[in-house]
Scaffold this active site. Structure first.
Site, PDB file in Angstrom:
ATOM      1  CB  CYS A 189      11.427  -0.301  -6.697  1.00 50.62           C
ATOM      2  SG  CYS A 189      11.196  -0.926  -5.019  1.00 50.62           S
TER       3      CYS A 189
ATOM      4  CD  GLU B 104      11.623  -4.581  -6.416  1.00 50.07           C
ATOM      5  OE1 GLU B 104      10.773  -4.743  -7.324  1.00 50.07           O
ATOM      6  OE2 GLU B 104      11.309  -4.529  -5.208  1.00 50.07           O
TER       7      GLU B 104
ATOM      8  CB  CYS C 243      10.172  -2.698  -2.471  1.00 52.41           C
ATOM      9  SG  CYS C 243       8.575  -1.858  -2.488  1.00 52.41           S
TER      10      CYS C 243
ATOM     11  CG  ASN D 162       8.262  -8.051   0.354  1.00 47.76           C
ATOM     12  OD1 ASN D 162       8.795  -9.159   0.291  1.00 47.76           O
ATOM     13  ND2 ASN D 162       6.952  -7.909   0.315  1.00 47.76           N
ATOM     14  CB  ILE D 163      11.320  -5.364   5.488  1.00 45.57           C
ATOM     15  CG1 ILE D 163      12.424  -6.361   5.118  1.00 45.57           C
ATOM     16  CG2 ILE D 163      11.151  -5.246   6.996  1.00 45.57           C
ATOM     17  CD1 ILE D 163      13.830  -5.894   5.446  1.00 45.57           C
ATOM     18  CD  GLU D 164       3.870  -6.475   4.074  1.00 46.28           C
ATOM     19  OE1 GLU D 164       3.478  -6.625   2.911  1.00 46.28           O
ATOM     20  OE2 GLU D 164       3.270  -6.981   5.053  1.00 46.28           O
TER      21      GLU D 164
END
Length: 140
Positions: free
Chosen positions: A98, A64, A62, A51-53
């Site tokens: 997702c 996935e 997310c 995940n990359i915020e």
């Protein structure tokens, strides 16, 4: 285990390990909640994602979806199974966004293995994760 008892293969265990391992690369300065995903293609290649915020939360992505988008961007369109892992009390479930993306690219019978760091795992088919999903057939 989920209501349908399924035997996990060595391949599945390796996929779960890859999902756990990629968590370390997650960019999560806000939630501090690292998630990893590993996607096995029918060609045998594994694509991972974390995940990359972003400070503007809606544009975060997310694990996935990162794994799926990496595979699709490399020309892979046929998938065997996916593993998702997080440091959660129960096997980590995918969010609704997702699940919708997964339903676009995964067959209804594809296995998705959800795990936590204690390796408690539940496996579901795509249809079990998102029954009665919206898809291309609904647009005709």
């Amino acid at each position: 285990m989920h209501k349908h008892k399924r035997m996990r293969s060595m391949k599945t265990d390796k996929l779960i390990e890859e999902a756990i391992k990629i968590r370390d690369k997650a960019y999560v300065p806000y939630s501090k909640f690292q998630v990893g995903a590993a996607l096995l293609t029918k060609s045998g290649k594994v694509y991972t994602g974390c995940n990359i915020e972003n400070a503007a939360y809606p544009v975060s992505c997310c694990a996935e979806r990162v794994a799926i988008f990496k595979a699709i961007s490399e020309g892979e369109t046929e998938f065997q199974e996916m593993a998702v892992a997080a440091d959660s009390p129960r096997p980590v479930p995918p969010c609704g966004s997702c699940r919708q993306v997964m339903s676009e690219f995964f067959s209804k019978t594809m296995q998705i293995h959800l795990s936590n760091l204690k390796k408690q795992t539940k496996s579901f088919t795509m249809e079990e994760l998102l029954p009665f999903s919206f898809g291309t057939d609904d647009m005709s």
